[in-house]
Design a protein around this motif. Structure first.
Motif, short mmCIF file in Angstrom:
data_model
loop_
_atom_site.label_atom_id
_atom_site.label_comp_id
_atom_site.label_asym_id
_atom_site.label_seq_id
_atom_site.Cartn_x
_atom_site.Cartn_y
_atom_site.Cartn_z
N MET A 103 -37.91 11.43 -29.50
CA MET A 103 -39.18 11.33 -30.23
C MET A 103 -40.35 11.51 -29.27
N MET A 111 -44.30 10.72 -29.51
CA MET A 111 -45.48 10.21 -30.23
C MET A 111 -46.61 9.90 -29.27
N THR A 112 -46.27 9.18 -28.17
CA THR A 112 -47.32 8.68 -27.28
C THR A 112 -48.06 9.83 -26.60
N GLY A 156 -53.47 7.36 -25.96
CA GLY A 156 -53.09 6.19 -26.75
C GLY A 156 -51.66 6.24 -27.23
N GLY A 157 -50.94 5.14 -27.01
CA GLY A 157 -49.56 5.05 -27.49
C GLY A 157 -49.42 4.02 -28.61
N SER A 158 -50.18 2.93 -28.50
CA SER A 158 -50.11 1.93 -29.57
C SER A 158 -50.86 2.43 -30.80
N PHE A 194 -45.46 10.69 -23.01
CA PHE A 194 -44.08 10.20 -22.82
C PHE A 194 -43.18 10.90 -23.82
N SER A 226 -39.08 10.78 -23.79
CA SER A 226 -37.87 10.47 -23.03
C SER A 226 -36.72 11.35 -23.47
N VAL A 229 -38.59 -2.82 -19.69
CA VAL A 229 -38.92 -1.60 -20.45
C VAL A 229 -38.85 -1.82 -21.96
N GLU A 246 -41.93 1.24 -27.76
CA GLU A 246 -41.68 0.98 -29.18
C GLU A 246 -42.46 -0.23 -29.69
N SER A 266 -45.54 -2.60 -27.71
CA SER A 266 -45.61 -3.61 -26.64
C SER A 266 -45.80 -4.98 -27.28
N ASN A 309 -48.00 -7.41 -27.67
CA ASN A 309 -49.07 -7.74 -28.62
C ASN A 309 -48.91 -6.97 -29.92
N ILE A 310 -48.55 -5.72 -29.78
CA ILE A 310 -48.46 -4.86 -30.98
C ILE A 310 -47.39 -5.37 -31.93
C1 LIG Z 1 -39.71 4.20 -19.95
C2 LIG Z 1 -40.56 4.57 -21.11
C3 LIG Z 1 -40.10 5.49 -22.01
C4 LIG Z 1 -40.89 5.88 -23.09
N1 LIG Z 1 -40.41 6.83 -23.94
C5 LIG Z 1 -41.18 7.26 -24.97
C6 LIG Z 1 -40.73 8.28 -25.86
O1 LIG Z 1 -39.60 8.78 -25.73
N2 LIG Z 1 -41.55 8.69 -26.83
C7 LIG Z 1 -42.78 8.14 -27.02
O2 LIG Z 1 -43.48 8.55 -27.94
N3 LIG Z 1 -43.25 7.17 -26.20
C8 LIG Z 1 -42.48 6.71 -25.18
N4 LIG Z 1 -42.94 5.73 -24.34
C9 LIG Z 1 -44.31 5.27 -24.49
C10 LIG Z 1 -44.44 3.89 -25.06
O3 LIG Z 1 -43.95 3.81 -26.37
C11 LIG Z 1 -45.92 3.49 -24.92
O4 LIG Z 1 -46.20 3.39 -23.55
C12 LIG Z 1 -46.24 2.20 -25.62
O5 LIG Z 1 -46.15 2.38 -27.01
C13 LIG Z 1 -47.64 1.66 -25.27
O6 LIG Z 1 -48.60 2.66 -25.41
P1 LIG Z 1 -49.65 2.94 -24.21
O7 LIG Z 1 -48.85 3.14 -22.98
O8 LIG Z 1 -50.55 4.03 -24.61
O9 LIG Z 1 -50.46 1.61 -24.07
P2 LIG Z 1 -51.77 1.17 -24.89
O10 LIG Z 1 -51.62 1.59 -26.31
O11 LIG Z 1 -52.96 1.61 -24.16
O12 LIG Z 1 -51.66 -0.41 -24.80
C14 LIG Z 1 -51.90 -1.12 -23.58
C15 LIG Z 1 -51.73 -2.59 -23.84
O13 LIG Z 1 -52.70 -3.01 -24.79
C16 LIG Z 1 -52.08 -3.76 -25.82
N5 LIG Z 1 -52.80 -3.56 -27.07
C17 LIG Z 1 -53.02 -2.40 -27.73
N6 LIG Z 1 -53.70 -2.63 -28.87
C18 LIG Z 1 -53.93 -3.96 -28.94
C19 LIG Z 1 -54.59 -4.82 -29.86
N7 LIG Z 1 -55.11 -4.35 -31.01
N8 LIG Z 1 -54.63 -6.14 -29.61
C20 LIG Z 1 -54.08 -6.65 -28.49
N9 LIG Z 1 -53.46 -5.88 -27.58
C21 LIG Z 1 -53.38 -4.55 -27.79
C22 LIG Z 1 -50.63 -3.26 -25.87
O14 LIG Z 1 -49.76 -4.26 -26.40
C23 LIG Z 1 -50.37 -2.98 -24.39
O15 LIG Z 1 -49.94 -4.15 -23.76
C24 LIG Z 1 -42.17 5.31 -23.27
C25 LIG Z 1 -42.62 4.35 -22.38
C26 LIG Z 1 -41.84 3.98 -21.30
C27 LIG Z 1 -42.36 2.97 -20.34
#
Ligand SMILES: Cc1cc2nc3c(=O)[nH]c(=O)nc-3n(C[C@H](O)[C@H](O)[C@H](O)COP(=O)(O)OP(=O)(O)OC[C@H]3O[C@@H](n4cnc5c(N)ncnc54)[C@H](O)[C@@H]3O)c2cc1C
Length: 536
Positions: free
Chosen positions: A176, A178-179, A183-185, A210, A212, A413, A418, A420, A422-423
């Motif tokens: 998949m 998406m990220t 922004g990933g969340s 990202f 994977s 990890v 999928e 984090s 807080n989310i």
């Molecule tokens: C090893 C690894 C493999 C991955 N593989 C994939 C993949 O195959 N496909 C894919 O799509 N993604 C993948 N990801 C990405 C992963 O899903 C995202 O990193 C994750 O969803 C967080 O998104 P971000 O990194 O943009 O963090 P952000 O969205 O910037 O979030 C940063 C922090 O802020 C917090 N936060 C965000 N919004 C709020 C809120 N409203 N209130 C309080 N706290 C908040 C979050 O909980 C997090 O702790 C992978 C990540 C890793 C580390």
């Protein structure tokens, strides 16, 4: 030459299923009795020294990106060590990527959960494409024609690592994307564009921060159409048999999860097909997220189990100050505390998996509410458990030849991806608010039969779940933690020996969260540790 003394033998060969009383009982209880022999056979395979070595090799020789061939053509392929392929072959033979969909029957999701719990103890990186493939099936079914073409391959158990169009392959894996960088969340910020090609398909242009397991055969991708954010299936080969425009820019240099490749990618007009309704991309793909979140909880429980098994094994054989470590009262306290955490996580993960085997409203609510909750707390506890278990091995636990550094690096990890921490906690609040019968279903699930050990805690939790304060975002982690602790306690009171349930209730309801090994006096620590001992 010095003598080697007072060192434990390696924990191998051993059967991580047959030697795990907690896992085995949970799998049987939650509906997978029929899978007992198959799980035992898988455990025997995984616990062989040569299979354990595959886990080490797959991590020692990480994947390598090959952007171009020798003539300069762009190829965007990733090479994996043979150990990775062997582990994938074992996993697909056991159906860990799709068996509940290929062969649906009562207990199918529980049996698969138990199987993946075993695999994760030997190697966790391979779990990534398996989890995504497993989770992709309900989403793909939103597009029946596409599902009809892909599912027979996804159900294939003959692992086929060749980089070929899927029609030429015996099996297929799905990833998949998406990220994005910004922004990933908050996936609504996705900028990848999807233009209608006029023939029902779309062309995708954009980047993903990202993605994977980029050697999967196709990816579920979010992209913006003129109508809004939508979900697509993007294969690595076009229907004409050409390489699709998926450019792998680089592989991430990760803390752990070394055997698995995680990439950054760009699409320049790549072929893709719409899955589900246009502009309903997030609801369509969120269905997949529930399954992968379940897998995060299972995978993290498994990491804890492997760390605990290694720790107890070591302490049974190593002596200090004239006693086996396991007989030192303070070490017994540490091991018992780690055992409680692991047993509670394992029981909850398999109970949750049962909800995926059921279809009534209560099961749907458990899936929707308890999946993110379990993911939050189980994954949060894993780094602490793997660290403490590492310390049980002393200096040897810090050395790569023991599996402990790998477990420790892998531990965060599942908490990050999928959703984090807080989310997923905010997601629990949202689910409770939106599902009219959620509070009733949780009340029944938390029914402890009036057990005095946890009544005060569950009563107070029930009140918080009913009150409007439950929507206070700043308190979401505390509420979700307590919900999971209560669910775990109820399971232990019902299904574990009194020694385990007593100790869990005596130690987990006061906020806690400090160091392991702080269980109060008067508990049957020996019985708890004995239950956790992996027998070779
Ligand atoms: C090893 C690894 C493999 C991955 N593989 C994939 C993949 O195959 N496909 C894919 O799509 N993604 C993948 N990801 C990405 C992963 O899903 C995202 O990193 C994750 O969803 C967080 O998104 P971000 O990194 O943009 O963090 P952000 O969205 O910037 O979030 C940063 C922090 O802020 C917090 N936060 C965000 N919004 C709020 C809120 N409203 N209130 C309080 N706290 C908040 C979050 O909980 C997090 O702790 C992978 C990540 C890793 C580390």
């Amino acid at each position: 030459m010095f003598d080697v003394t007072n060192q434990p033998p390696p924990l191998e060969p051993y059967n991580p299923f047959a030697s795990d009383a907690v896992l085995r009982a949970a799998a049987m209880r939650e509906g997978a009795e029929w899978a007992d022999a198959g799980l035992s056979a898988l455990g025997a395979t995984l616990g062989k020294p040569e299979t354990i070595q595959l886990g080490f090799d797959a991590n020692k020789y990480p994947p390598v990106l090959r952007s171009f061939d020798r003539y300069g053509h762009r190829i965007d392929e990733v090479d994996f060590h043979p150990a990775w392929h062997e582990l994938m072959a074992i996993a697909l033979r056991a159906g860990l990527h799709s068996s509940p969909w290929a062969d649906p029957k009562p207990g199918a999701h529980v049996a698969r959960a138990a199987g993946t719990y075993l695999l994760n103890q030997v190697e966790s990186g391979v779990y990534c494409p398996l989890a995504m493939t497993y989770g992709s099936v309900p989403t793909l079914r939103h597009a029946p024609t596409i599902a009809a073409a892909w599912l027979p391959k996804i159900f294939g158990r003959d692992y086929d690592p060749r980089f070929r169009p899927v029609r030429d392959k015996s099996s297929a894996l799905i990833g998949m994307a998406m990220t994005e960088n910004q922004g990933g969340s908050d996936l609504r910020t996705n900028t990848t564009r999807a233009e209608p090609a006029g023939d029902g398909s779309f062309r995708l242009t954009g980047h993903k921060w990202f993605m994977s397991a980029p050697m999967c055969d196709a990816f579920l991708v979010l992209a913006q159409t003129p109508k809004g954010l939508s979900c697509f299936l993007m294969p690595r080969w076009t229907p004409d048999g050409e390489r699709n425009d998926v450019r792998i820019l680089r592989l991430k240099d990760k803390l752990g999860n070394k055997s698995n490749a995680s990439s950054e990618v760009e699409f320049e007009g790549g072929f893709a097909q719409l899955i589900g309704e246009e502009s309903r991309g997030i609801p369509t793909v969120i269905e997949m997220a529930n399954y992968t979140r379940l897998d995060c909880a299972i995978g993290s429980a498994a990491l804890m189990r492997q760390a605990l098994a290694q720790a107890v094994h070591h302490a049974r054989h190593r002596s200090a100050f004239q006693k086996k470590l396991i007989d030192q009262p303070l070490m017994e306290n540490v091991l018992a505390d780690l055992s409680l955490e692991t047993e509670a996580a394992t029981m909850l993960a398999l109970r949750l998996a049962r909800a995926y085997d059921e279809s009534d409203e209560a099961a749907q609510i458990i899936r929707r509410v308890v999946t993110p909750a379990a993911k939050f707390w189980i994954c949060k506890r894993t780094p602490a458990v793997t660290f403490e278990a590492m310390e049980v091995l002393g200096g040897s636990g810090y050395i790569e030849e023991s599996i402990m550094p790998r477990l420790y690096r892998e531990a965060p990890v599942n908490s990050i991806w999928e959703g984090s921490g807080n989310i997923v906690c905010l997601d629990v609040l949202r689910a409770i608010e939106r599902l009219p019968h959620a509070a009733d279903v949780l009340r029944r699930e938390l029914d402890d039969g009036g057990d005095a050990r946890l009544r005060a805690f569950t009563d107070s939790l029930q009140q918080r779940l009913q009150s409007s304060e439950r929507n206070d975002e700043s308190q979401a982690r505390a509420l979700v933690r307590d919900l999971v602790l209560a669910l775990q306690a109820v399971l232990l009171v019902k299904h574990a020996p009194a020694a385990v349930a007593d100790a869990f209730c005596a130690s987990r309801f006061g906020g806690g969260g400090g160091a392991f090994g702080t269980l109060p006096r008067g508990l049957e620590l020996r019985a708890i540790v004995q239950r956790a001992t992996p027998l070779t």
